[in-house]
Design a protein around this motif. Structure first.
Motif, PDB file in Angstrom:
ATOM      1  N   GLY A 181      36.336 -69.739 -32.941  1.00  0.00           N
ATOM      2  CA  GLY A 181      37.267 -68.630 -32.914  1.00  0.00           C
ATOM      3  C   GLY A 181      38.719 -69.072 -32.903  1.00  0.00           C
ATOM      4  N   GLN A 182      39.045 -70.150 -32.168  1.00  0.00           N
ATOM      5  CA  GLN A 182      40.417 -70.633 -32.136  1.00  0.00           C
ATOM      6  C   GLN A 182      40.855 -71.146 -33.503  1.00  0.00           C
ATOM      7  OE1 GLN A 182      40.519 -73.556 -29.028  1.00  0.00           O
ATOM      8  NE2 GLN A 182      40.482 -72.033 -27.379  1.00  0.00           N
ATOM      9  N   TYR A 183      39.943 -71.766 -34.225  1.00  0.00           N
ATOM     10  CA  TYR A 183      40.250 -72.258 -35.570  1.00  0.00           C
ATOM     11  C   TYR A 183      40.574 -71.097 -36.498  1.00  0.00           C
ATOM     12  CZ  TYR A 183      39.326 -74.354 -40.157  1.00  0.00           C
ATOM     13  OH  TYR A 183      39.410 -74.769 -41.464  1.00  0.00           O
ATOM     14  N   LEU A 184      39.778 -70.033 -36.434  1.00  0.00           N
ATOM     15  CA  LEU A 184      40.040 -68.862 -37.261  1.00  0.00           C
ATOM     16  C   LEU A 184      41.367 -68.208 -36.887  1.00  0.00           C
ATOM     17  CD1 LEU A 184      36.581 -67.073 -37.503  1.00  0.00           C
ATOM     18  CD2 LEU A 184      37.767 -68.343 -39.274  1.00  0.00           C
ATOM     19  N   ALA A 185      41.643 -68.119 -35.593  1.00  0.00           N
ATOM     20  CA  ALA A 185      42.899 -67.508 -35.157  1.00  0.00           C
ATOM     21  C   ALA A 185      44.100 -68.306 -35.661  1.00  0.00           C
ATOM     22  CB  ALA A 185      42.923 -67.418 -33.628  1.00  0.00           C
ATOM     23  N   LEU A 186      44.012 -69.634 -35.627  1.00  0.00           N
ATOM     24  CA  LEU A 186      45.108 -70.475 -36.102  1.00  0.00           C
ATOM     25  C   LEU A 186      45.304 -70.303 -37.611  1.00  0.00           C
ATOM     26  CD1 LEU A 186      47.237 -72.640 -35.548  1.00  0.00           C
ATOM     27  CD2 LEU A 186      45.452 -74.371 -35.914  1.00  0.00           C
ATOM     28  N   LEU A 187      44.206 -70.234 -38.359  1.00  0.00           N
ATOM     29  CA  LEU A 187      44.308 -70.041 -39.800  1.00  0.00           C
ATOM     30  C   LEU A 187      45.022 -68.734 -40.143  1.00  0.00           C
ATOM     31  CD1 LEU A 187      40.845 -71.202 -41.234  1.00  0.00           C
ATOM     32  CD2 LEU A 187      43.077 -72.216 -41.691  1.00  0.00           C
ATOM     33  N   HIS A 188      44.661 -67.669 -39.453  1.00  0.00           N
ATOM     34  CA  HIS A 188      45.280 -66.379 -39.742  1.00  0.00           C
ATOM     35  C   HIS A 188      46.716 -66.323 -39.233  1.00  0.00           C
ATOM     36  CE1 HIS A 188      41.048 -65.312 -40.394  1.00  0.00           C
ATOM     37  NE2 HIS A 188      41.498 -64.310 -41.109  1.00  0.00           N
ATOM     38  N   LEU A 189      47.003 -67.024 -38.149  1.00  0.00           N
ATOM     39  CA  LEU A 189      48.377 -67.076 -37.661  1.00  0.00           C
ATOM     40  C   LEU A 189      49.274 -67.804 -38.649  1.00  0.00           C
ATOM     41  CD1 LEU A 189      50.218 -66.370 -35.259  1.00  0.00           C
ATOM     42  CD2 LEU A 189      49.694 -68.630 -34.313  1.00  0.00           C
ATOM     43  N   LEU A 190      48.728 -68.806 -39.334  1.00  0.00           N
ATOM     44  CA  LEU A 190      49.467 -69.553 -40.356  1.00  0.00           C
ATOM     45  C   LEU A 190      49.421 -68.863 -41.719  1.00  0.00           C
ATOM     46  CD1 LEU A 190      48.332 -73.191 -39.448  1.00  0.00           C
ATOM     47  CD2 LEU A 190      50.509 -72.082 -38.879  1.00  0.00           C
ATOM     48  N   GLN A 191      48.903 -67.657 -41.780  1.00  0.00           N
ATOM     49  CA  GLN A 191      48.820 -66.858 -43.013  1.00  0.00           C
ATOM     50  C   GLN A 191      47.899 -67.510 -44.049  1.00  0.00           C
ATOM     51  OE1 GLN A 191      50.697 -63.753 -42.903  1.00  0.00           O
ATOM     52  NE2 GLN A 191      50.620 -64.594 -40.841  1.00  0.00           N
ATOM     53  N   LEU A 192      46.848 -68.182 -43.571  1.00  0.00           N
ATOM     54  CA  LEU A 192      45.913 -68.868 -44.466  1.00  0.00           C
ATOM     55  C   LEU A 192      44.517 -68.253 -44.428  1.00  0.00           C
ATOM     56  CD1 LEU A 192      46.894 -72.578 -43.689  1.00  0.00           C
ATOM     57  CD2 LEU A 192      47.568 -71.210 -45.677  1.00  0.00           C
ATOM     58  N   GLY A 193      44.367 -67.106 -43.758  1.00  0.00           N
ATOM     59  CA  GLY A 193      43.042 -66.514 -43.623  1.00  0.00           C
ATOM     60  C   GLY A 193      42.448 -66.086 -44.950  1.00  0.00           C
ATOM     61  N   TYR A 194      43.259 -65.457 -45.805  1.00  0.00           N
ATOM     62  CA  TYR A 194      42.739 -65.021 -47.108  1.00  0.00           C
ATOM     63  C   TYR A 194      42.365 -66.214 -47.973  1.00  0.00           C
ATOM     64  CZ  TYR A 194      42.667 -63.120 -51.829  1.00  0.00           C
ATOM     65  OH  TYR A 194      42.301 -62.789 -53.112  1.00  0.00           O
ATOM     66  N   LEU A 195      43.199 -67.247 -47.964  1.00  0.00           N
ATOM     67  CA  LEU A 195      42.896 -68.446 -48.747  1.00  0.00           C
ATOM     68  C   LEU A 195      41.619 -69.116 -48.238  1.00  0.00           C
ATOM     69  CD1 LEU A 195      43.950 -70.145 -51.077  1.00  0.00           C
ATOM     70  CD2 LEU A 195      45.220 -71.517 -49.422  1.00  0.00           C
ATOM     71  N   TYR A 196      41.420 -69.106 -46.931  1.00  0.00           N
ATOM     72  CA  TYR A 196      40.184 -69.654 -46.355  1.00  0.00           C
ATOM     73  C   TYR A 196      38.972 -68.871 -46.852  1.00  0.00           C
ATOM     74  CZ  TYR A 196      36.514 -70.377 -42.887  1.00  0.00           C
ATOM     75  OH  TYR A 196      35.308 -70.612 -42.271  1.00  0.00           O
ATOM     76  N   ARG A 197      39.102 -67.550 -46.922  1.00  0.00           N
ATOM     77  CA  ARG A 197      37.998 -66.739 -47.431  1.00  0.00           C
ATOM     78  C   ARG A 197      37.699 -67.065 -48.886  1.00  0.00           C
ATOM     79  NH1 ARG A 197      36.070 -62.050 -45.232  1.00  0.00           N
ATOM     80  NH2 ARG A 197      36.839 -61.442 -43.175  1.00  0.00           N
ATOM     81  N   CYS A 198      38.730 -67.288 -49.689  1.00  0.00           N
ATOM     82  CA  CYS A 198      38.512 -67.650 -51.094  1.00  0.00           C
ATOM     83  C   CYS A 198      37.763 -68.966 -51.212  1.00  0.00           C
ATOM     84  CB  CYS A 198      39.849 -67.737 -51.822  1.00  0.00           C
ATOM     85  SG  CYS A 198      40.698 -66.157 -52.021  1.00  0.00           S
ATOM     86  N   VAL A 199      38.169 -69.945 -50.420  1.00  0.00           N
ATOM     87  CA  VAL A 199      37.479 -71.244 -50.444  1.00  0.00           C
ATOM     88  C   VAL A 199      36.039 -71.095 -49.961  1.00  0.00           C
ATOM     89  CG1 VAL A 199      37.470 -73.567 -49.453  1.00  0.00           C
ATOM     90  CG2 VAL A 199      39.627 -72.525 -50.167  1.00  0.00           C
TER      91      VAL A 199
END
Length: 399
Positions: A82-100
């Protein structure tokens, strides 16, 4: 795996790669455009471009984060910390993570000789969320930026090459996002009817032809009255938000995030049609179309009665009649599509309401994107024989 399903899976992976690359190129183009405005001394334009980009990115990350939190209960699916996901979305990388993540799952399915039902269902699950997020990003960032660029061109009377390129690619990108979203919804149908090439072209064209006049007249009003366009948007947006609330949407997992969805839908409705309620949508779609048409005519009337003359006035004398012809042609294509090509389905209650989960041959529960399944149930009408059946609370069709 037979040749045809493998080729279809490969084409889906290719489209996923292209969509991800297009997202990165669009992000780079926005930043480059803002830098060009700064170098030319147009600091307000640069600030508007960056503000639209930032607001859309924050909204996109919020949607992605809320959905991921709600989807952690999916059995046998990968669960990052959960902390990893929160950091990704805080860095505005959540959508890019979903694409990958979607590309990895698509490649996994394509490489298997006989893909499991779970892997296929999970690949569909991920692609549906990506398509929905791409649609939100399109109307929260690309469409307002397109309107801004058109307003700048109309106000200045000239355009740089990168502005014309941005205008053309934005129109195509918005229409493509709508087509991709429509194709994604079809994967939620019980019979999964394929959208043929001819139907795809017609759907793409009518969205493009109806979107172009709306964006043009809003850009024209922005060029004429830059101080009042925010009031115009806010006034219509509040009316549309109230209309969405009256339809009782239930898309997000909690009431607070549901308002984020309603706010986003109201923004989409400012430019294009988006259905959020179950039932026959012909009346609601007609009301929305007439509402936007009257508003667009009022915006054009503001230009006709305006004493000041834009540098692009002679160009507008040709563009506005062309926009009217595009609107009529797009309306004809839209009516033809919904009359002959829009499918109706036999919906079963447990397919959306969750009476029981789908299970694979191995006995594992298959992931189902209930958010998109509910939207598909709203978007595609029930078959006539099913629609004729009494609903809950009815006796022989009488409430």
């Amino acid at each position: 795996m037979p040749w045809w399903p493998r080729a279809a899976l490969f084409w889906d992976v290719v489209l996923g790669v292209l969509g991800t690359v297009t997202f990165l190129l669009d992000l780079g183009a926005d930043l480059w455009t803002a830098s060009q405005y700064v170098l030319s001394g147009c600091y307000l334009w640069a600030a508007l471009v960056l503000a639209l980009l930032g607001l859309a990115s924050v909204a996109l990350q919020l949607f992605s984060w809320v959905w991921m939190r709600a989807d952690l209960s999916i059995p046998h699916a990968p669960k990052p910390p959960g902390q990893y996901l929160a950091l990704l979305h805080l860095l505005q990388l959540g959508y890019l993570y979903r694409c990958v993540q979607g590309l990895r799952q698509g490649l996994l399915v394509w490489r298997q000789e006989v893909p499991s039902q779970f892997d296929l269902a999970y690949a569909d699950f991920l692609s549906l969320d990506i398509s929905m997020l791409r649609l939100f990003e399109t109307f929260l960032e690309t469409t307002p930026q397109l309107t801004l660029v058109l307003a700048i061109v109309l106000q200045s009377g000239s355009a740089e090459y990168y502005q014309w390129l941005s205008i053309c690619t934005s129109f195509v990108g918005i229409s493509w996002a709508l087509l991709d979203y429509h194709r994604a919804l079809r994967t939620c149908l019980p019979s999964k009817p394929l959208l043929g090439m001819g139907a795809s072209v017609i759907y793409f064209l009518w969205n493009l032809l109806l979107l172009w006049p709306r964006v043009l007249v809003v850009a024209l009003f922005s060029a004429l009255f830059p101080r009042y366009v925010a009031l115009h948007f806010l006034g219509l947006w509040l009316v549309l938000l109230f209309w969405v609330w009256l339809q009782g949407t239930d898309f997000m997992p909690d009431p607070c995030s549901e308002w984020l969805y309603r706010v986003t839908v109201a923004t989409i409705l400012y430019f294009s049609w988006f259905n959020v309620a179950e039932g026959r949508t012909r009346g609601r779609a007609t009301i929305h179309l007439v509402f936007l048409l009257n508003d667009s005519l009022l915006l054009v009337a503001a230009w006709v009665t305006q004493s000041a003359w834009l540098p692009s006035g002679h160009l507008l004398q040709r563009l506005l009649p062309a926009a009217g012809i595009c609107f009529l042609l797009g309306l004809a294509l839209r009516l033809g599509y919904y009359h002959w090509l829009h499918p109706s389905c036999h919906w079963e209650p447990d397919q959306v309401d969750g009476a029981q989960g789908f299970r694979s041959l191995e006995g594992h529960q298959l992931p189902q994107n209930r958010r998109m399944a509910q939207l598909a149930k709203n978007f595609f009408p029930k078959a006539r024989d099913e629609a004729a059946l009494p609903r809950k609370g009815e006796v022989n069709g009488v409430l």
